[in-house]
Design a protein around this motif. Sequence first.
Motif, mmCIF file in Angstrom:
data_model
loop_
_atom_site.group_PDB
_atom_site.id
_atom_site.type_symbol
_atom_site.label_atom_id
_atom_site.label_comp_id
_atom_site.label_asym_id
_atom_site.label_seq_id
_atom_site.Cartn_x
_atom_site.Cartn_y
_atom_site.Cartn_z
ATOM 1 N N ASP A 72 40.024 -16.724 57.980
ATOM 2 C CA ASP A 72 39.838 -18.051 58.722
ATOM 3 C C ASP A 72 40.050 -18.993 57.813
ATOM 4 O O ASP A 72 39.161 -19.306 56.971
ATOM 5 C CB ASP A 72 38.637 -18.007 59.518
ATOM 6 C CG ASP A 72 38.660 -19.266 60.378
ATOM 7 O OD1 ASP A 72 39.599 -19.922 60.372
ATOM 8 O OD2 ASP A 72 37.338 -19.476 60.885
ATOM 9 N N ASP A 111 38.046 -22.570 61.821
ATOM 10 C CA ASP A 111 37.929 -22.704 63.668
ATOM 11 C C ASP A 111 37.557 -21.447 64.229
ATOM 12 O O ASP A 111 37.559 -21.366 65.308
ATOM 13 C CB ASP A 111 39.273 -23.368 64.094
ATOM 14 C CG ASP A 111 40.627 -22.276 63.742
ATOM 15 O OD1 ASP A 111 40.164 -21.279 63.143
ATOM 16 O OD2 ASP A 111 41.600 -22.447 64.554
ATOM 17 N N LYS A 159 39.276 -18.652 64.224
ATOM 18 C CA LYS A 159 40.494 -17.840 64.671
ATOM 19 C C LYS A 159 41.026 -17.341 63.383
ATOM 20 O O LYS A 159 41.006 -17.934 62.449
ATOM 21 C CB LYS A 159 41.083 -18.645 65.438
ATOM 22 C CG LYS A 159 40.593 -19.310 66.578
ATOM 23 C CD LYS A 159 41.639 -20.482 67.233
ATOM 24 C CE LYS A 159 40.848 -21.067 68.382
ATOM 25 N NZ LYS A 159 41.638 -22.248 69.064
ATOM 26 N N ASP A 211 43.793 -16.357 60.570
ATOM 27 C CA ASP A 211 44.853 -17.003 60.318
ATOM 28 C C ASP A 211 45.835 -15.851 59.470
ATOM 29 O O ASP A 211 45.076 -15.059 58.801
ATOM 30 C CB ASP A 211 44.865 -18.399 59.382
ATOM 31 C CG ASP A 211 43.895 -19.197 60.120
ATOM 32 O OD1 ASP A 211 44.091 -19.473 61.360
ATOM 33 O OD2 ASP A 211 42.898 -19.769 59.648
ATOM 34 N N GLY A 250 46.317 -19.520 63.094
ATOM 35 C CA GLY A 250 46.072 -18.794 64.465
ATOM 36 C C GLY A 250 45.634 -19.716 65.567
ATOM 37 O O GLY A 250 44.645 -20.531 65.179
ATOM 38 N N ASN A 251 46.125 -19.427 66.672
ATOM 39 C CA ASN A 251 45.836 -20.178 67.805
ATOM 40 C C ASN A 251 44.593 -19.756 68.813
ATOM 41 O O ASN A 251 44.236 -20.027 69.681
ATOM 42 C CB ASN A 251 46.892 -20.499 68.809
ATOM 43 C CG ASN A 251 47.935 -21.357 68.038
ATOM 44 O OD1 ASN A 251 47.694 -22.486 67.463
ATOM 45 N ND2 ASN A 251 49.314 -20.998 68.134
ATOM 46 N N GLY A 252 44.546 -18.303 68.288
ATOM 47 C CA GLY A 252 43.393 -17.647 69.026
ATOM 48 C C GLY A 252 43.847 -16.927 70.315
ATOM 49 O O GLY A 252 43.094 -16.309 71.004
ATOM 50 N N ASP A 253 45.157 -17.031 70.611
ATOM 51 C CA ASP A 253 45.785 -16.296 71.757
ATOM 52 C C ASP A 253 46.735 -15.241 71.447
ATOM 53 O O ASP A 253 47.570 -14.807 71.945
ATOM 54 C CB ASP A 253 45.996 -17.293 72.754
ATOM 55 C CG ASP A 253 47.457 -18.151 72.201
ATOM 56 O OD1 ASP A 253 47.783 -17.948 70.920
ATOM 57 O OD2 ASP A 253 47.789 -18.955 72.636
ATOM 58 N N ASN A 280 44.212 -12.498 69.254
ATOM 59 C CA ASN A 280 43.994 -13.066 70.432
ATOM 60 C C ASN A 280 42.366 -13.025 71.073
ATOM 61 O O ASN A 280 42.299 -13.461 72.354
ATOM 62 C CB ASN A 280 44.764 -12.509 71.334
ATOM 63 C CG ASN A 280 44.680 -11.198 71.776
ATOM 64 O OD1 ASN A 280 43.708 -10.393 71.239
ATOM 65 N ND2 ASN A 280 45.540 -10.566 72.785
ATOM 66 N N ASN A 281 41.576 -12.744 70.135
ATOM 67 C CA ASN A 281 40.049 -12.986 70.443
ATOM 68 C C ASN A 281 39.698 -12.333 71.974
ATOM 69 O O ASN A 281 38.907 -12.782 72.501
ATOM 70 C CB ASN A 281 39.677 -14.357 70.599
ATOM 71 C CG ASN A 281 39.509 -15.224 69.299
ATOM 72 O OD1 ASN A 281 39.431 -14.326 68.283
ATOM 73 N ND2 ASN A 281 39.502 -16.371 69.146
#
Length: 339
Positions: free
Chosen positions: A14, A18, A20, A22, A38-41, A317-318
């Motif tokens: 990370d 944030d 998420k 990376d 990373g956008n988390g999705d 993607n959490n």
Amino acid sequence: MNAGANPNLIATGDFNGDGKLDMAVANGNTHTIQIMLGNGDGTFTAGTSFSVGSSPTSVPTSIVAGDFTGDGKLDLAVGISPDSIIEIFTGDGTGNFSLVNTIPSVVNPVSLAVSDFNQDGYLDLVVANGQDNTVTVFLGRGNASFRITSTPLATALSGPVQVMVSDFNNDGVPDLMIVNGKNNTITTLPGKGDGTFGNAAAALTLASAPSGVAFGDFNADGKMDIAVVSSTGNTVTVYLGNGNNTFQTGVAYATGSGANSVAVGDVNGDGFLDLITANGTAGTVSVLLGTGTGTFGTHTDFSAGAGAQSIVIGDFNNNGKLDFATADSTANVVSILLQ
């Protein structure tokens, strides 16, 4: 996902705080590191890109993330050839990195690993020097600077291609494991806890030429085991550890063609470690599900980009399930495989 020309290495973490994951992608053709946020999705946005080395011929040959300054923000160490240096880039916690230190005294740094070898609370570095058949340990000062120690004692190093750190003899102290590409052996050096290492354990002779190694406790006996992939043998061979830097006879499992690297994780959430390989010739990722007894099932393959090289795993993607990312050097992409 386009992350530069000839991507061959990935480090994850990370980098912008944030929560998420990376990626830092090393690109051989452009001697750059591309940060992908990373956008988390499961998708990523291109962040900063920065050059490494001193010339257009400089190539990043190894990369590892760690907090080398103790400020809670991830930094990067990059091994570079033919410069034969390690460059330290400190992170600002927003995804940006600055070159703060250049470490000489290495020769073709093909692999990097981090640990606290002298137990002073600061991260240290170990590098495998592919050209002169050595490993070198640099003890961290906690400010992104390092002091070199004497090269650890070792025997029969022959074209080291990877160095790993774990406690292979169950004494609570990190040890070194060096993978030798030329004589197809593995050398293990027991750590003393003060930044030095003891005499090498008896070398483990491998069933086929190694292209990558990962470790984990595959049979839940509290002892570290290893998995060795071979791009020429199209196999991953599992060696169960005895807890004293020695290993049992290996058991080979078929993978997709041209297995270049291997990662370990619980892919299907059953509590047992599984094996994941990146297969360069086939352009696939193979998953071998573990049984918890040290054995693995038949591989299942998933499409990736051509020339799949290094592989990393993480929940991109959490959703609580492990995903895969491979650097695909021929296709010039990073393939993201989501669960």
